[in-house]
Scaffold this motif. Sequence first.
Motif, PDB file in Angstrom:
ATOM      1  N   PHE A 133     -10.334  -1.065   0.220  1.00 20.07           N
ATOM      2  CA  PHE A 133      -9.040  -0.564   0.659  1.00 20.07           C
ATOM      3  C   PHE A 133      -8.367   0.248  -0.445  1.00 20.07           C
ATOM      4  CE2 PHE A 133      -4.409  -1.578   1.708  1.00 20.07           C
ATOM      5  CZ  PHE A 133      -4.306  -0.560   2.647  1.00 20.07           C
ATOM      6  N   ALA A 134      -8.407  -0.254  -1.674  1.00 15.21           N
ATOM      7  CA  ALA A 134      -7.823   0.485  -2.803  1.00 15.21           C
ATOM      8  C   ALA A 134      -8.469   1.861  -2.928  1.00 15.21           C
ATOM      9  CB  ALA A 134      -7.991  -0.303  -4.100  1.00 15.21           C
ATOM     10  N   PRO A 164       0.808  -1.223   0.000  1.00 12.43           N
ATOM     11  CA  PRO A 164       0.000   0.000   0.000  1.00 12.43           C
ATOM     12  C   PRO A 164       0.839   1.270   0.000  1.00 12.43           C
ATOM     13  CG  PRO A 164      -0.213  -1.155   2.103  1.00 12.43           C
ATOM     14  CD  PRO A 164       0.572  -2.046   1.190  1.00 12.43           C
ATOM     15  N   HIS A 165       2.073   1.198   0.515  1.00  9.29           N
ATOM     16  CA  HIS A 165       2.917   2.395   0.543  1.00  9.29           C
ATOM     17  C   HIS A 165       3.263   2.865  -0.870  1.00  9.29           C
ATOM     18  CE1 HIS A 165       5.753   5.358   1.905  1.00  9.29           C
ATOM     19  NE2 HIS A 165       6.695   4.794   1.165  1.00  9.29           N
ATOM     20  N   THR A 166       3.719   1.957  -1.721  1.00  8.43           N
ATOM     21  CA  THR A 166       4.072   2.376  -3.081  1.00  8.43           C
ATOM     22  C   THR A 166       2.833   2.805  -3.853  1.00  8.43           C
ATOM     23  OG1 THR A 166       4.050   0.083  -3.867  1.00  8.43           O
ATOM     24  CG2 THR A 166       6.190   1.015  -3.241  1.00  8.43           C
ATOM     25  N   LEU A 167       1.722   2.132  -3.636  1.00  7.21           N
ATOM     26  CA  LEU A 167       0.476   2.538  -4.293  1.00  7.21           C
ATOM     27  C   LEU A 167       0.080   3.947  -3.853  1.00  7.21           C
ATOM     28  CD1 LEU A 167      -1.759   1.804  -6.230  1.00  7.21           C
ATOM     29  CD2 LEU A 167      -2.927   0.646  -4.349  1.00  7.21           C
ATOM     30  N   CYS A 220      -7.469   5.591  -4.801  1.00  9.31           N
ATOM     31  CA  CYS A 220      -7.564   5.190  -6.206  1.00  9.31           C
ATOM     32  C   CYS A 220      -8.847   5.763  -6.812  1.00  9.31           C
ATOM     33  CB  CYS A 220      -7.590   3.667  -6.340  1.00  9.31           C
ATOM     34  SG  CYS A 220      -5.994   2.905  -6.049  1.00  9.31           S
ATOM     35  N   ASP A 221      -8.810   5.984  -8.103  1.00 11.13           N
ATOM     36  CA  ASP A 221      -9.984   6.489  -8.812  1.00 11.13           C
ATOM     37  C   ASP A 221     -10.907   5.353  -9.222  1.00 11.13           C
ATOM     38  OD1 ASP A 221      -9.381   9.476  -9.136  1.00 11.13           O
ATOM     39  OD2 ASP A 221      -7.512   8.513  -9.746  1.00 11.13           O
ATOM     40  N   GLY A 222     -10.418   4.133  -9.193  1.00 10.52           N
ATOM     41  CA  GLY A 222     -11.233   2.987  -9.549  1.00 10.52           C
ATOM     42  C   GLY A 222     -10.420   1.708  -9.463  1.00 10.52           C
ATOM     43  N   VAL A 223     -11.096   0.606  -9.671  1.00  9.65           N
ATOM     44  CA  VAL A 223     -10.456  -0.708  -9.729  1.00  9.65           C
ATOM     45  C   VAL A 223     -11.013  -1.453 -10.937  1.00  9.65           C
ATOM     46  CG1 VAL A 223     -10.033  -0.894  -7.242  1.00  9.65           C
ATOM     47  CG2 VAL A 223     -12.163  -1.753  -8.181  1.00  9.65           C
ATOM     48  N   LEU A 224     -10.219  -2.323 -11.491  1.00  9.74           N
ATOM     49  CA  LEU A 224     -10.670  -3.185 -12.574  1.00  9.74           C
ATOM     50  C   LEU A 224     -10.762  -4.597 -12.014  1.00  9.74           C
ATOM     51  CD1 LEU A 224      -8.476  -1.707 -15.396  1.00  9.74           C
ATOM     52  CD2 LEU A 224     -10.948  -1.557 -15.218  1.00  9.74           C
ATOM     53  N   MET A 225     -11.815  -5.288 -12.376  1.00 10.12           N
ATOM     54  CA  MET A 225     -12.066  -6.623 -11.826  1.00 10.12           C
ATOM     55  C   MET A 225     -12.283  -7.641 -12.929  1.00 10.12           C
ATOM     56  SD  MET A 225     -12.378  -6.820  -8.579  1.00 10.12           S
ATOM     57  CE  MET A 225     -11.938  -5.479  -7.513  1.00 10.12           C
TER      58      MET A 225
END
Length: 128
Positions: free
Chosen positions: A66-67, A38-41, A72-77
Motif C-alpha cells: 500500500f505504501a 494515507p491522505h497526509t502521506l 513512496c520510493d521505499g519502506v524501512l522495516m
Amino acid sequence: MVYTSDDPIVARQLEEIGCCAIMPLGSLIGSGLGILNPHTLSLIIERANVPVLVDAGLGTASEAAFAMELGCDGVLMNSAIAHARQPLMMADAMRQAVISGRGAFLAGRMPTHVTARASSPGAGLITG
C-alpha cells in the motif's frame, strides 16, 4: 535522511533545510498498525522533490504494498520482520510486496467511479 511525523508542512520544511530524503511514519514505531493516514502521506509524496520512505508502523506485506502504491520510493522495516513467527518468510513477503506495490504505482491505477461501470462492451449483444 530524516525520520518525521506524517505532517506535510513539516516534511516540506525538512526538505527546504536540505534533507536528502523524508521518512514519515505510517503509524507509531513498532506498533504494526499500518498507514493510519494515507491522505497526509499522499500529500507529502505529491509535494516532495526528494525520496519519501515510510519508516515506521508497517506490520505486514499488504501495508508495504500500500505504501508503494501510494507512490513512496521505499519502506524501512524492522519490527514487522523481527517479530514475525517466521522472519525469513516475512522478509520475503515484504520484498515481493514492495516490488508489487511499486509496479502497481508505475502502471497507474484505474480511475475510480461512484457508480458501477461495466468493462465489457454493450454494443453488438444479442437481446431477446
